[in-house]
Design an enzyme around this catalytic site. Sequence first.
Site, short mmCIF file in Angstrom:
data_model
loop_
_atom_site.label_atom_id
_atom_site.label_comp_id
_atom_site.label_asym_id
_atom_site.label_seq_id
_atom_site.Cartn_x
_atom_site.Cartn_y
_atom_site.Cartn_z
N ASP A 36 -7.25 -11.51 -2.88
CA ASP A 36 -6.85 -10.33 -3.64
C ASP A 36 -5.76 -10.65 -4.65
O ASP A 36 -5.04 -11.65 -4.51
CB ASP A 36 -6.29 -9.26 -2.68
CG ASP A 36 -7.39 -8.45 -2.03
OD1 ASP A 36 -8.55 -8.55 -2.48
OD2 ASP A 36 -7.08 -7.72 -1.07
N LYS A 57 -8.50 -6.51 -7.63
CA LYS A 57 -8.15 -5.66 -8.75
C LYS A 57 -6.92 -4.93 -8.28
O LYS A 57 -6.89 -4.45 -7.16
CB LYS A 57 -9.23 -4.61 -9.05
CG LYS A 57 -10.63 -5.13 -9.03
CD LYS A 57 -11.51 -4.39 -8.04
CE LYS A 57 -11.38 -4.98 -6.65
NZ LYS A 57 -11.97 -4.19 -5.61
N MET A 170 0.69 2.91 -2.28
CA MET A 170 -0.03 3.22 -3.52
C MET A 170 0.38 4.58 -4.08
O MET A 170 -0.45 5.33 -4.59
CB MET A 170 -1.56 3.20 -3.29
CG MET A 170 -2.08 1.82 -2.97
SD MET A 170 -3.87 1.81 -2.68
CE MET A 170 -3.94 2.24 -0.95
N1 SAH Z 1 -3.12 -4.03 3.10
C1 SAH Z 1 -1.88 -3.91 2.37
C2 SAH Z 1 -1.83 -2.67 1.52
C3 SAH Z 1 -2.80 -2.69 0.36
S1 SAH Z 1 -2.65 -1.28 -0.67
C4 SAH Z 1 -0.72 -3.96 3.35
O1 SAH Z 1 -0.95 -3.94 4.57
O2 SAH Z 1 0.43 -4.03 2.92
C5 SAH Z 1 -1.53 -1.86 -1.91
C6 SAH Z 1 -0.20 -1.16 -1.76
O3 SAH Z 1 0.60 -1.84 -0.79
C7 SAH Z 1 0.66 -1.14 -3.00
O4 SAH Z 1 0.29 -0.10 -3.88
C8 SAH Z 1 2.03 -0.93 -2.42
O5 SAH Z 1 2.21 0.42 -2.05
C9 SAH Z 1 1.96 -1.75 -1.15
N2 SAH Z 1 2.50 -3.13 -1.31
C10 SAH Z 1 1.80 -4.27 -1.32
N3 SAH Z 1 2.64 -5.33 -1.42
C11 SAH Z 1 3.90 -4.83 -1.47
C12 SAH Z 1 5.21 -5.40 -1.57
N4 SAH Z 1 5.40 -6.72 -1.62
N5 SAH Z 1 6.28 -4.57 -1.59
C13 SAH Z 1 6.12 -3.24 -1.53
N6 SAH Z 1 4.92 -2.64 -1.43
C14 SAH Z 1 3.82 -3.42 -1.40
#
Ligand code: SAH
Length: 251
Positions: A36, A57, A170
């Site tokens: 991803d 994406k 998100m």
């Molecule tokens: N599966 C992922 C989430 C995917 S959805 C998980 O468990 O974290 C993508 C969302 O995750 C982003 O819009 C944001 O809200 C969050 N996110 C992903 N990486 C991040 C990071 N390093 N710091 C803060 N939020 C993060």
Amino acid sequence: MRSGKVYLVGAGPGAPDLLTLRAAELLRQADIVFYDALVHPDIVQIAAHAEHVAVGKRCGKHSTAQRFINKRLVDAVRKHAHVVRLKGGDPMLFGRAQEEIAALRAAGIEFEVVPGVTSALAATAEVGVSLTQRGVARSVTFVTPRIGEGQDSNDWARAAMSADTTVIYMGLGQAEQIAEALIERGMSQSTPVVVVENASLPGHREFKLTLADLPGLASIGVAGPAVILMGDVYSDASAHAFEVVPRTRYA
Ligand code: SAH
């Protein structure tokens, strides 16, 4: 036709050293890795002998693209013994893992899920405030207001109201609608909010504000991925070196 196995692997929130040992070992053994957009390049590099395929994406995910990923996984496992699907954070949380699992099951392909550190927990570690601080919070909810293409809108705000501490994934692009929906439901405008951008990564920033001020985030220019944490556990989080959201810039 003989086929291999697909590993749905959590890459963690960003920092490569938050990867699990199991994930690293599976990457070392991988023949092909589908990763991803939010996965750190150093993590992909651990799969030194594998073919690397970017499939992510950022946000705005399209179901056709997801179907294409599902198909590519099924095709890959017919050719390769060891296929890794690397997903940001934990694969089972807002990661569309279920669609991939369904496609693999339908094709009779063996798979395994490897958990990862989800961004809510990485953000919590940086802030240094327990999600379930004793005497203040006994429940946590992970929600997203984002609705996938062709999905019914769900009542995410109800879920956010029902827990003591809420983590919104998100949500950044909808800060105004989030504040509106929760205030309309009766959440106090003064509910403490902490926004953590780029948790576990060098470009990491934290903002402390209130629910009423959440729409003001738009003017700050938060570009990296971010989670929104809210609840009374953040009331006395001010000792931390937060960046201040300037009130004068609120819309
Ligand atoms: N599966 C992922 C989430 C995917 S959805 C998980 O468990 O974290 C993508 C969302 O995750 C982003 O819009 C944001 O809200 C969050 N996110 C992903 N990486 C991040 C990071 N390093 N710091 C803060 N939020 C993060």
